[in-house]
Design a protein around this motif. Sequence first.
Motif, PDB file in Angstrom:
ATOM      1  N   GLY A  27     -33.008  15.814  23.034  1.00  0.00           N
ATOM      2  CA  GLY A  27     -32.861  17.247  22.778  1.00  0.00           C
ATOM      3  C   GLY A  27     -34.170  17.897  22.364  1.00  0.00           C
ATOM      4  N   MET A  28     -34.951  17.203  21.527  1.00  0.00           N
ATOM      5  CA  MET A  28     -36.224  17.763  21.088  1.00  0.00           C
ATOM      6  C   MET A  28     -37.221  17.843  22.231  1.00  0.00           C
ATOM      7  N   VAL A  29     -37.206  16.837  23.115  1.00  0.00           N
ATOM      8  CA  VAL A  29     -38.103  16.871  24.272  1.00  0.00           C
ATOM      9  C   VAL A  29     -37.748  18.031  25.190  1.00  0.00           C
ATOM     10  N   LEU A  30     -36.453  18.216  25.442  1.00  0.00           N
ATOM     11  CA  LEU A  30     -36.029  19.326  26.297  1.00  0.00           C
ATOM     12  C   LEU A  30     -36.360  20.667  25.669  1.00  0.00           C
ATOM     13  N   LEU A  31     -36.168  20.756  24.355  1.00  0.00           N
ATOM     14  CA  LEU A  31     -36.502  21.999  23.669  1.00  0.00           C
ATOM     15  C   LEU A  31     -37.998  22.279  23.736  1.00  0.00           C
ATOM     16  N   SER A  32     -38.804  21.236  23.563  1.00  0.00           N
ATOM     17  CA  SER A  32     -40.254  21.406  23.648  1.00  0.00           C
ATOM     18  C   SER A  32     -40.684  21.826  25.048  1.00  0.00           C
ATOM     19  N   LEU A  33     -40.060  21.216  26.066  1.00  0.00           N
ATOM     20  CA  LEU A  33     -40.396  21.593  27.441  1.00  0.00           C
ATOM     21  C   LEU A  33     -40.022  23.037  27.733  1.00  0.00           C
ATOM     22  N   SER A  34     -38.882  23.485  27.171  1.00  0.00           N
ATOM     23  CA  SER A  34     -38.471  24.872  27.389  1.00  0.00           C
ATOM     24  C   SER A  34     -39.434  25.864  26.771  1.00  0.00           C
ATOM     25  N   VAL A  35     -40.170  25.432  25.745  1.00  0.00           N
ATOM     26  CA  VAL A  35     -41.160  26.303  25.111  1.00  0.00           C
ATOM     27  C   VAL A  35     -42.514  26.194  25.813  1.00  0.00           C
ATOM     28  N   LEU A  36     -42.901  24.988  26.198  1.00  0.00           N
ATOM     29  CA  LEU A  36     -44.221  24.767  26.771  1.00  0.00           C
ATOM     30  C   LEU A  36     -44.304  25.167  28.242  1.00  0.00           C
TER      31      LEU A  36
ATOM     32  N   PRO B  77     -43.058  27.734  30.047  1.00  0.00           N
ATOM     33  CA  PRO B  77     -43.485  29.114  30.361  1.00  0.00           C
ATOM     34  C   PRO B  77     -44.981  29.336  30.173  1.00  0.00           C
ATOM     35  N   ILE B  78     -45.580  28.688  29.151  1.00  0.00           N
ATOM     36  CA  ILE B  78     -47.024  28.826  28.951  1.00  0.00           C
ATOM     37  C   ILE B  78     -47.786  28.145  30.089  1.00  0.00           C
ATOM     38  N   TRP B  79     -47.318  26.954  30.471  1.00  0.00           N
ATOM     39  CA  TRP B  79     -47.954  26.251  31.581  1.00  0.00           C
ATOM     40  C   TRP B  79     -47.800  27.029  32.885  1.00  0.00           C
ATOM     41  N   TYR B  80     -46.642  27.640  33.088  1.00  0.00           N
ATOM     42  CA  TYR B  80     -46.411  28.398  34.319  1.00  0.00           C
ATOM     43  C   TYR B  80     -47.337  29.617  34.378  1.00  0.00           C
ATOM     44  N   LEU B  81     -47.580  30.253  33.227  1.00  0.00           N
ATOM     45  CA  LEU B  81     -48.536  31.358  33.208  1.00  0.00           C
ATOM     46  C   LEU B  81     -49.925  30.882  33.597  1.00  0.00           C
ATOM     47  N   PHE B  82     -50.303  29.691  33.107  1.00  0.00           N
ATOM     48  CA  PHE B  82     -51.601  29.150  33.480  1.00  0.00           C
ATOM     49  C   PHE B  82     -51.661  28.856  34.976  1.00  0.00           C
ATOM     50  N   VAL B  83     -50.583  28.300  35.524  1.00  0.00           N
ATOM     51  CA  VAL B  83     -50.533  28.018  36.964  1.00  0.00           C
ATOM     52  C   VAL B  83     -50.690  29.310  37.754  1.00  0.00           C
ATOM     53  N   LEU B  84     -49.995  30.362  37.325  1.00  0.00           N
ATOM     54  CA  LEU B  84     -50.128  31.652  38.008  1.00  0.00           C
ATOM     55  C   LEU B  84     -51.551  32.187  37.934  1.00  0.00           C
ATOM     56  N   SER B  85     -52.171  32.018  36.777  1.00  0.00           N
ATOM     57  CA  SER B  85     -53.472  32.646  36.564  1.00  0.00           C
ATOM     58  C   SER B  85     -54.590  31.975  37.352  1.00  0.00           C
ATOM     59  N   VAL B  86     -54.457  30.689  37.670  1.00  0.00           N
ATOM     60  CA  VAL B  86     -55.535  29.976  38.358  1.00  0.00           C
ATOM     61  C   VAL B  86     -55.220  29.700  39.824  1.00  0.00           C
ATOM     62  N   SER B  87     -54.040  30.068  40.297  1.00  0.00           N
ATOM     63  CA  SER B  87     -53.698  29.835  41.701  1.00  0.00           C
ATOM     64  C   SER B  87     -54.387  30.859  42.597  1.00  0.00           C
ATOM     65  N   THR B  88     -54.731  30.426  43.798  1.00  0.00           N
ATOM     66  CA  THR B  88     -55.387  31.312  44.748  1.00  0.00           C
ATOM     67  C   THR B  88     -54.384  32.254  45.385  1.00  0.00           C
ATOM     68  N   ARG B  89     -54.901  33.241  46.078  1.00  0.00           N
ATOM     69  CA  ARG B  89     -54.032  34.211  46.739  1.00  0.00           C
ATOM     70  C   ARG B  89     -53.142  33.537  47.776  1.00  0.00           C
ATOM     71  N   GLU B  90     -53.688  32.550  48.498  1.00  0.00           N
ATOM     72  CA  GLU B  90     -52.881  31.865  49.511  1.00  0.00           C
ATOM     73  C   GLU B  90     -51.774  31.037  48.881  1.00  0.00           C
ATOM     74  N   GLY B  91     -52.006  30.513  47.669  1.00  0.00           N
ATOM     75  CA  GLY B  91     -51.001  29.673  47.040  1.00  0.00           C
ATOM     76  C   GLY B  91     -49.912  30.436  46.318  1.00  0.00           C
ATOM     77  N   MET B  92     -50.049  31.758  46.148  1.00  0.00           N
ATOM     78  CA  MET B  92     -49.064  32.525  45.416  1.00  0.00           C
ATOM     79  C   MET B  92     -47.726  32.598  46.140  1.00  0.00           C
ATOM     80  N   ALA B  93     -47.736  32.471  47.472  1.00  0.00           N
ATOM     81  CA  ALA B  93     -46.476  32.526  48.218  1.00  0.00           C
ATOM     82  C   ALA B  93     -45.562  31.385  47.831  1.00  0.00           C
ATOM     83  N   ALA B  94     -46.120  30.200  47.611  1.00  0.00           N
ATOM     84  CA  ALA B  94     -45.303  29.054  47.208  1.00  0.00           C
ATOM     85  C   ALA B  94     -44.767  29.233  45.797  1.00  0.00           C
ATOM     86  N   LEU B  95     -45.534  29.882  44.937  1.00  0.00           N
ATOM     87  CA  LEU B  95     -45.083  30.094  43.570  1.00  0.00           C
ATOM     88  C   LEU B  95     -43.942  31.079  43.489  1.00  0.00           C
TER      89      LEU B  95
END
Length: 295
Positions: free
Chosen positions: A17-26, A28-46
Amino acid sequence: MSGRIKFTWFDALNYTGMVLLSLSVLYPIWYLFVLSVSTREGMAALDSSIVLWPQGFTWAAYEGFINQSYIYTGYAYTIGRTVVGTAAAVILMCLAAYALSKKIPFKKSFTFLFIFTMFFSGGLIPTYILIKNLGLLNNPLVYILAPPFLFNTFYMLILRNFFMTIPESLEESAKIDGAGDVRIFFQIMAPLAAPAIATISLWVSVNHWNSWFDSLIYVQSSEMQVIQVHIRKLVIEQSASMMSSTMDYFDKSLMPTPESMKAAGILITMLPILCIYPFIQKYFVKGVVMGAVKG
């Protein structure tokens, strides 16, 4: 044996439960980082699936913010109001809390007047008129003096309750040794109330760091506005004018998308306060619980 098996299963479920809770918090932050560093061509997959890794890699969004002058002035005013405003507010609330924790004349009346402000206030328009009459419009001091940042009654009550848990014998011993009220407060009471003070300091600093509305209505000069106002224009209003100069620095193939700019802007404003939180988190439980056990 059965009790030991139940304990093991409980631990397994607890850790899961704690691992799942931690993943649910972390995540969204990781996904923002993925969005911020992905290229224009890769945004379609995201846009069509949950992606754990960047699609391509570019620092174009962050370089776009760095090339903007408002990123430095906005950060300067945000950091300045957070540091100075937090120090001023905590000192003022500690002094009021310490006074109300002692046996003083009309103590209940003063406490009632403080609590009254928690339920009734003048509202936005009277507050704006007050700020205008004080000459604080388009003035950086408004970030520190404007309500409700300089004094928060709820935080003050938590501090007062914490001071009430400290034995009066410590104060009496210090007075016998010749210590005055000011020395007793700063050298004895304040260090003993460090957990509550640290907790309130973090709350106040987070409020200052996240605040943008006061900058929007009290400050007209864009050079004196905090970074959150500029990020808000980009994220909520999707202001193309803020990105137009940034786009001139990049080729079309490397030009960051609006989604990448938004994600980078959110991370830029989030990370500083996230880095501070772990150092004060240990005081949270003790500060809040001790400040709530005595009314």
